[in-house]
Design a protein around this motif. Structure first.
Motif, PDB file in Angstrom:
ATOM      1  N   PRO A 180     -86.110  27.364 -75.275  1.00 55.85           N
ATOM      2  CA  PRO A 180     -87.220  27.453 -76.233  1.00 55.85           C
ATOM      3  C   PRO A 180     -88.399  28.190 -75.623  1.00 55.85           C
ATOM      4  CG  PRO A 180     -87.212  25.293 -75.224  1.00 55.85           C
ATOM      5  CD  PRO A 180     -86.001  26.023 -74.679  1.00 55.85           C
ATOM      6  N   ILE A 181     -89.351  28.547 -76.470  1.00 57.96           N
ATOM      7  CA  ILE A 181     -90.527  29.269 -76.011  1.00 57.96           C
ATOM      8  C   ILE A 181     -91.319  28.449 -74.999  1.00 57.96           C
ATOM      9  CG2 ILE A 181     -92.015  28.446 -77.892  1.00 57.96           C
ATOM     10  CD1 ILE A 181     -92.061  31.990 -76.401  1.00 57.96           C
ATOM     11  N   GLU A 182     -91.187  27.121 -75.030  1.00 61.30           N
ATOM     12  CA  GLU A 182     -91.923  26.275 -74.099  1.00 61.30           C
ATOM     13  C   GLU A 182     -91.419  26.406 -72.658  1.00 61.30           C
ATOM     14  OE1 GLU A 182     -92.734  25.069 -78.071  1.00 61.30           O
ATOM     15  OE2 GLU A 182     -90.803  25.258 -77.046  1.00 61.30           O
ATOM     16  N   ASP A 183     -90.251  26.993 -72.473  1.00 64.16           N
ATOM     17  CA  ASP A 183     -89.744  27.234 -71.120  1.00 64.16           C
ATOM     18  C   ASP A 183     -90.754  28.079 -70.342  1.00 64.16           C
ATOM     19  OD1 ASP A 183     -87.148  27.454 -69.258  1.00 64.16           O
ATOM     20  OD2 ASP A 183     -88.110  29.415 -69.358  1.00 64.16           O
ATOM     21  N   ARG A 184     -90.914  27.792 -69.050  1.00 62.91           N
ATOM     22  CA  ARG A 184     -91.932  28.458 -68.235  1.00 62.91           C
ATOM     23  C   ARG A 184     -91.765  29.976 -68.235  1.00 62.91           C
ATOM     24  NH1 ARG A 184     -91.826  30.605 -63.420  1.00 62.91           N
ATOM     25  NH2 ARG A 184     -89.709  29.833 -63.041  1.00 62.91           N
ATOM     26  N   VAL A 185     -90.558  30.457 -68.020  1.00 65.66           N
ATOM     27  CA  VAL A 185     -90.334  31.902 -67.961  1.00 65.66           C
ATOM     28  C   VAL A 185     -90.539  32.532 -69.335  1.00 65.66           C
ATOM     29  CG1 VAL A 185     -88.675  33.724 -67.421  1.00 65.66           C
ATOM     30  CG2 VAL A 185     -88.758  31.647 -66.014  1.00 65.66           C
ATOM     31  N   ALA A 186     -90.051  31.841 -70.370  1.00 61.79           N
ATOM     32  CA  ALA A 186     -90.230  32.360 -71.733  1.00 61.79           C
ATOM     33  C   ALA A 186     -91.706  32.490 -72.071  1.00 61.79           C
ATOM     34  CB  ALA A 186     -89.527  31.446 -72.731  1.00 61.79           C
ATOM     35  N   GLN A 187     -92.496  31.488 -71.713  1.00 63.63           N
ATOM     36  CA  GLN A 187     -93.936  31.547 -71.952  1.00 63.63           C
ATOM     37  C   GLN A 187     -94.564  32.727 -71.210  1.00 63.63           C
ATOM     38  OE1 GLN A 187     -96.558  30.052 -73.449  1.00 63.63           O
ATOM     39  NE2 GLN A 187     -95.373  28.682 -74.732  1.00 63.63           N
ATOM     40  N   ALA A 188     -94.145  32.928 -69.970  1.00 61.43           N
ATOM     41  CA  ALA A 188     -94.713  34.019 -69.173  1.00 61.43           C
ATOM     42  C   ALA A 188     -94.392  35.376 -69.791  1.00 61.43           C
ATOM     43  CB  ALA A 188     -94.176  33.943 -67.742  1.00 61.43           C
ATOM     44  N   VAL A 189     -93.144  35.569 -70.250  1.00 59.15           N
ATOM     45  CA  VAL A 189     -92.769  36.824 -70.895  1.00 59.15           C
ATOM     46  C   VAL A 189     -93.593  37.032 -72.160  1.00 59.15           C
ATOM     47  CG1 VAL A 189     -90.923  38.090 -72.049  1.00 59.15           C
ATOM     48  CG2 VAL A 189     -90.432  36.847 -69.950  1.00 59.15           C
ATOM     49  N   PHE A 190     -93.741  35.989 -72.959  1.00 55.69           N
ATOM     50  CA  PHE A 190     -94.476  36.078 -74.221  1.00 55.69           C
ATOM     51  C   PHE A 190     -95.926  36.508 -73.984  1.00 55.69           C
ATOM     52  CE2 PHE A 190     -97.162  33.780 -77.386  1.00 55.69           C
ATOM     53  CZ  PHE A 190     -96.854  34.562 -78.480  1.00 55.69           C
TER      54      PHE A 190
ATOM     55  N   ALA B 151     -93.839  46.007 -65.575  1.00 51.87           N
ATOM     56  CA  ALA B 151     -93.192  45.570 -64.333  1.00 51.87           C
ATOM     57  C   ALA B 151     -93.055  44.055 -64.287  1.00 51.87           C
ATOM     58  CB  ALA B 151     -93.984  46.074 -63.126  1.00 51.87           C
ATOM     59  N   VAL B 152     -94.082  43.328 -64.731  1.00 52.84           N
ATOM     60  CA  VAL B 152     -94.022  41.862 -64.736  1.00 52.84           C
ATOM     61  C   VAL B 152     -92.952  41.386 -65.716  1.00 52.84           C
ATOM     62  CG1 VAL B 152     -95.277  39.755 -65.325  1.00 52.84           C
ATOM     63  CG2 VAL B 152     -96.414  41.551 -64.015  1.00 52.84           C
ATOM     64  N   ILE B 153     -92.937  41.963 -66.921  1.00 52.83           N
ATOM     65  CA  ILE B 153     -91.945  41.568 -67.924  1.00 52.83           C
ATOM     66  C   ILE B 153     -90.533  41.820 -67.399  1.00 52.83           C
ATOM     67  CG2 ILE B 153     -91.027  42.076 -70.227  1.00 52.83           C
ATOM     68  CD1 ILE B 153     -93.942  42.793 -71.029  1.00 52.83           C
ATOM     69  N   ARG B 154     -90.295  42.985 -66.844  1.00 52.75           N
ATOM     70  CA  ARG B 154     -88.962  43.322 -66.355  1.00 52.75           C
ATOM     71  C   ARG B 154     -88.557  42.405 -65.200  1.00 52.75           C
ATOM     72  NH1 ARG B 154     -86.479  47.868 -68.027  1.00 52.75           N
ATOM     73  NH2 ARG B 154     -85.367  48.033 -66.051  1.00 52.75           N
ATOM     74  N   SER B 155     -89.493  42.021 -64.348  1.00 49.90           N
ATOM     75  CA  SER B 155     -89.177  41.104 -63.259  1.00 49.90           C
ATOM     76  C   SER B 155     -88.766  39.740 -63.793  1.00 49.90           C
ATOM     77  CB  SER B 155     -90.385  40.972 -62.334  1.00 49.90           C
ATOM     78  OG  SER B 155     -90.144  40.014 -61.321  1.00 49.90           O
ATOM     79  N   LEU B 156     -89.479  39.252 -64.802  1.00 47.64           N
ATOM     80  CA  LEU B 156     -89.147  37.962 -65.404  1.00 47.64           C
ATOM     81  C   LEU B 156     -87.779  38.014 -66.090  1.00 47.64           C
ATOM     82  CD1 LEU B 156     -92.664  37.189 -66.902  1.00 47.64           C
ATOM     83  CD2 LEU B 156     -91.524  35.845 -65.109  1.00 47.64           C
ATOM     84  N   ILE B 157     -87.522  39.108 -66.806  1.00 49.68           N
ATOM     85  CA  ILE B 157     -86.222  39.257 -67.470  1.00 49.68           C
ATOM     86  C   ILE B 157     -85.096  39.352 -66.440  1.00 49.68           C
ATOM     87  CG2 ILE B 157     -84.824  40.804 -68.903  1.00 49.68           C
ATOM     88  CD1 ILE B 157     -87.359  41.465 -70.480  1.00 49.68           C
ATOM     89  N   GLN B 158     -85.375  40.028 -65.325  1.00 49.18           N
ATOM     90  CA  GLN B 158     -84.361  40.134 -64.274  1.00 49.18           C
ATOM     91  C   GLN B 158     -84.015  38.753 -63.715  1.00 49.18           C
ATOM     92  OE1 GLN B 158     -85.098  43.259 -61.520  1.00 49.18           O
ATOM     93  NE2 GLN B 158     -83.006  43.202 -60.747  1.00 49.18           N
TER      94      GLN B 158
ATOM     95  N   LEU C 283     -84.111  35.963 -65.411  1.00 51.36           N
ATOM     96  CA  LEU C 283     -83.286  35.307 -66.436  1.00 51.36           C
ATOM     97  C   LEU C 283     -81.854  35.831 -66.411  1.00 51.36           C
ATOM     98  CD1 LEU C 283     -85.729  35.239 -69.509  1.00 51.36           C
ATOM     99  CD2 LEU C 283     -84.834  33.244 -68.286  1.00 51.36           C
ATOM    100  N   THR C 284     -81.689  37.151 -66.337  1.00 49.16           N
ATOM    101  CA  THR C 284     -80.342  37.716 -66.356  1.00 49.16           C
ATOM    102  C   THR C 284     -79.591  37.381 -65.067  1.00 49.16           C
ATOM    103  OG1 THR C 284     -81.234  39.834 -65.572  1.00 49.16           O
ATOM    104  CG2 THR C 284     -80.944  39.586 -67.935  1.00 49.16           C
TER     105      THR C 284
ATOM    106  N   MET D 145     -78.724  45.476 -68.016  1.00 54.09           N
ATOM    107  CA  MET D 145     -78.949  44.322 -68.869  1.00 54.09           C
ATOM    108  C   MET D 145     -80.437  44.053 -69.036  1.00 54.09           C
ATOM    109  SD  MET D 145     -77.331  42.255 -70.797  1.00 54.09           S
ATOM    110  CE  MET D 145     -77.756  40.790 -71.765  1.00 54.09           C
ATOM    111  N   VAL D 146     -81.211  44.292 -67.991  1.00 55.81           N
ATOM    112  CA  VAL D 146     -82.667  44.143 -68.103  1.00 55.81           C
ATOM    113  C   VAL D 146     -83.201  45.106 -69.166  1.00 55.81           C
ATOM    114  CG1 VAL D 146     -84.871  44.439 -66.913  1.00 55.81           C
ATOM    115  CG2 VAL D 146     -82.968  43.303 -65.753  1.00 55.81           C
ATOM    116  N   ASP D 147     -82.719  46.356 -69.155  1.00 58.23           N
ATOM    117  CA  ASP D 147     -83.136  47.326 -70.170  1.00 58.23           C
ATOM    118  C   ASP D 147     -82.814  46.822 -71.573  1.00 58.23           C
ATOM    119  OD1 ASP D 147     -83.905  49.001 -68.133  1.00 58.23           O
ATOM    120  OD2 ASP D 147     -82.198  50.375 -68.321  1.00 58.23           O
ATOM    121  N   GLN D 148     -81.595  46.298 -71.757  1.00 60.13           N
ATOM    122  CA  GLN D 148     -81.182  45.862 -73.100  1.00 60.13           C
ATOM    123  C   GLN D 148     -81.965  44.628 -73.552  1.00 60.13           C
ATOM    124  OE1 GLN D 148     -79.568  48.247 -74.265  1.00 60.13           O
ATOM    125  NE2 GLN D 148     -78.960  49.081 -72.280  1.00 60.13           N
ATOM    126  N   VAL D 149     -82.191  43.678 -72.649  1.00 61.72           N
ATOM    127  CA  VAL D 149     -82.955  42.485 -73.029  1.00 61.72           C
ATOM    128  C   VAL D 149     -84.384  42.878 -73.407  1.00 61.72           C
ATOM    129  CG1 VAL D 149     -83.922  40.292 -72.215  1.00 61.72           C
ATOM    130  CG2 VAL D 149     -81.548  40.886 -71.696  1.00 61.72           C
TER     131      VAL D 149
END
Length: 441
Positions: free
Chosen positions: A156-166, A204-211, A213-214, A251-255
């Motif tokens: 869910p969005i409440e997840d720490r990483v999800a919140q950071a990406v948002f 760069a921050v978003i891609r690092s967070l997505i990396q 997760l993947t 996969m980071v690009d696609q996410v």
């Protein structure tokens, strides 16, 4: 009440005046005559551009010969720091390989499988909604991001990483112009793209967070502990031609594009749909009545016909992606006019959806129009042809369920003196947000 649209520019302006207006907002930078024209040509010292509203030309470019009209890299230049080599920006064999891996994740019964996650996100959106004067674009962004994380990564969005990406993505929106220098000039590959420092930092921050997760999901897949969601499906699907899967960086690009396309576009459409219902209370009451029978079963979607048509009409009036830009790879002829190789071809959902020769009362909000015949080639909120958005079905399910949940729980009213002005950022948004008065039913 006629829904708002930008004031068009004067018919005649200087080249630099047009470019300044275009960089500021591509919607108000266009003259009013484009809402009636089948085609318009725009010449600059740097490129030629053709806006095509003729349905026959739309079919030619998007359906019949899409390989001759690849996606132009001019418009995607500004998104490179975030999107890398995602399916949104690639062409040719690279794009075909990516779609062969991605498309199976959205086929068959995936909508039914995603229904519980979308339902849970809709319930969470109701629980988060404040009463009083609310900026609903922020609320819809939060809700759409929640859907993406639940369907893609089962969090869910409440997840720490999800919140950071948002939150980082909102910073990216504020810093990234829809067009940068590369949109106007054909730059060699070695030439620096001059992206803003804030844009590059947020990307760069978003891609690092997505990396992160993947990477965690790849480990869970190896351990046999990964949930059966979209990320797992995409990461475990081999290309049927080569047998290869996406590498981590791919996969980071696609996410990144799933988040941009699936979150930003859905948020835009949902916010405008709520505004349209706030200014048309009779339609809002019909949605509330239809939503009274909501239950957490996939079959309930079939009973939300009017709600779905409201969302369709919001997508017509405020298509999240207002313009699609292609490029000619060889000389062409459009409506008797010679078009050179390398020319820009613009298919504009914004103008097609409001075209005075295609639609009856094109600027009016009329969900009932969807019960009858609609113009062929005049509606493409998700593009069309081979490059149609693979998540179109997800977006329609999400928008319909979100609207039904929110309107069942709340009444939305327009705030006097706060009429939203549409502008094109990454998607069609309101210049100063969409403010509505929200009260519990």
């Amino acid at each position: 009440m006629t829904p708002p649209k930008p004031e068009p520019r004067a018919d005649k302006v200087s080249l630099f005046g047009h470019l300044r207006a275009f960089r500021r907002d591509i919607l108000s930078a266009q003259p009013a005559r484009l809402y009636r024209a089948w085609m318009a040509e725009f010449r600059t010292p740097f490129f030629q551009s053709y806006l095509c509203n003729d349905p026959a030309l739309v079919r030619l470019v998007l359906d019949e010969r899409p390989g001759n009209f690849p996606k132009s890299d001019r418009v995607t230049e500004g998104l490179r720091p975030l999107l890398g080599r995602s399916v949104f920006v690639t062409n040719g064999e690279e794009w075909l390989r990516q779609r062969r891996i991605i498309d199976p994740a959205f086929e068959g019964g995936r909508l039914k499988a995603a229904f519980p996650a979308i339902w849970a996100a809709a319930e969470a959106a109701v629980a988060r909604m404040d009463e009083g004067e609310v900026e609903v674009e922020l609320a819809s962004s939060h809700a759409a991001a929640d859907v993406i994380f639940r369907t893609l990564f089962s969090i869910p969005i409440e997840d720490r990483v999800a919140q950071a990406v948002f939150h980082e993505f909102r910073a990216y929106q504020r810093s990234a112009p829809i067009l940068n220098l590369g949109a106007f000039l054909r730059l060699p590959r070695w030439f620096p793209r001059l992206h803003r420092g804030a844009t590059k930092r947020s990307a760069a921050v978003i891609r690092s967070l997505i990396q992160d997760l993947t990477g965690a999901r790849a480990a869970a897949i190896v351990a046999g502990q990964a949930p059966e969601d979209l990320a797992t499906k995409i990461m475990t699907t081999p290309d049927p031609v080569t047998g290869q899967r996406f590498a981590t960086e791919e996969m980071v690009d696609q996410v990144a594009i799933f988040f941009l396309a699936g979150h930003e576009t859905s948020a835009s459409a949902l916010a405008w749909a709520l505004y349209l219902l706030a200014t048309h209370p009779e339609a809002q009451d019909r949605v509330a009545a239809e939503a009274a029978s909501l239950r957490p079963e996939f079959g309930v979607v079939g009973s939300l016909r009017f709600t779905r048509d409201v969302f369709r009409e919001a997508l017509r009036l405020y298509p999240p992606v207002p313009m699609l830009v292609r490029e000619t790879v060889r000389p062409e002829e459009f409506r008797g006019r010679a078009v050179k190789k390398g020319a820009q071809v613009v298919i504009s959902p914004w103008h097609l959806h409001r075209h005075e020769r295609l639609w009856d009362r094109p600027d009016a909000f009329d969900p009932d129009r969807w019960a009858g015949e609609v113009p062929q080639g005049g509606y493409l909120p998700f593009s069309r042809g081979p490059r149609v958005c693979p998540g179109a079905g997800f977006a329609m399910l999400e928008g319909t369920l979100m609207l039904a949940h929110l309107v069942r729980a709340f009444r939305f009213q327009a705030v006097e003196g706060r009429v939203p002005v549409p502008v094109a950022h990454l998607t069609v948004r309101a210049k100063d947000g969409i403010w509505l008065r929200v009260s519990r039913r």
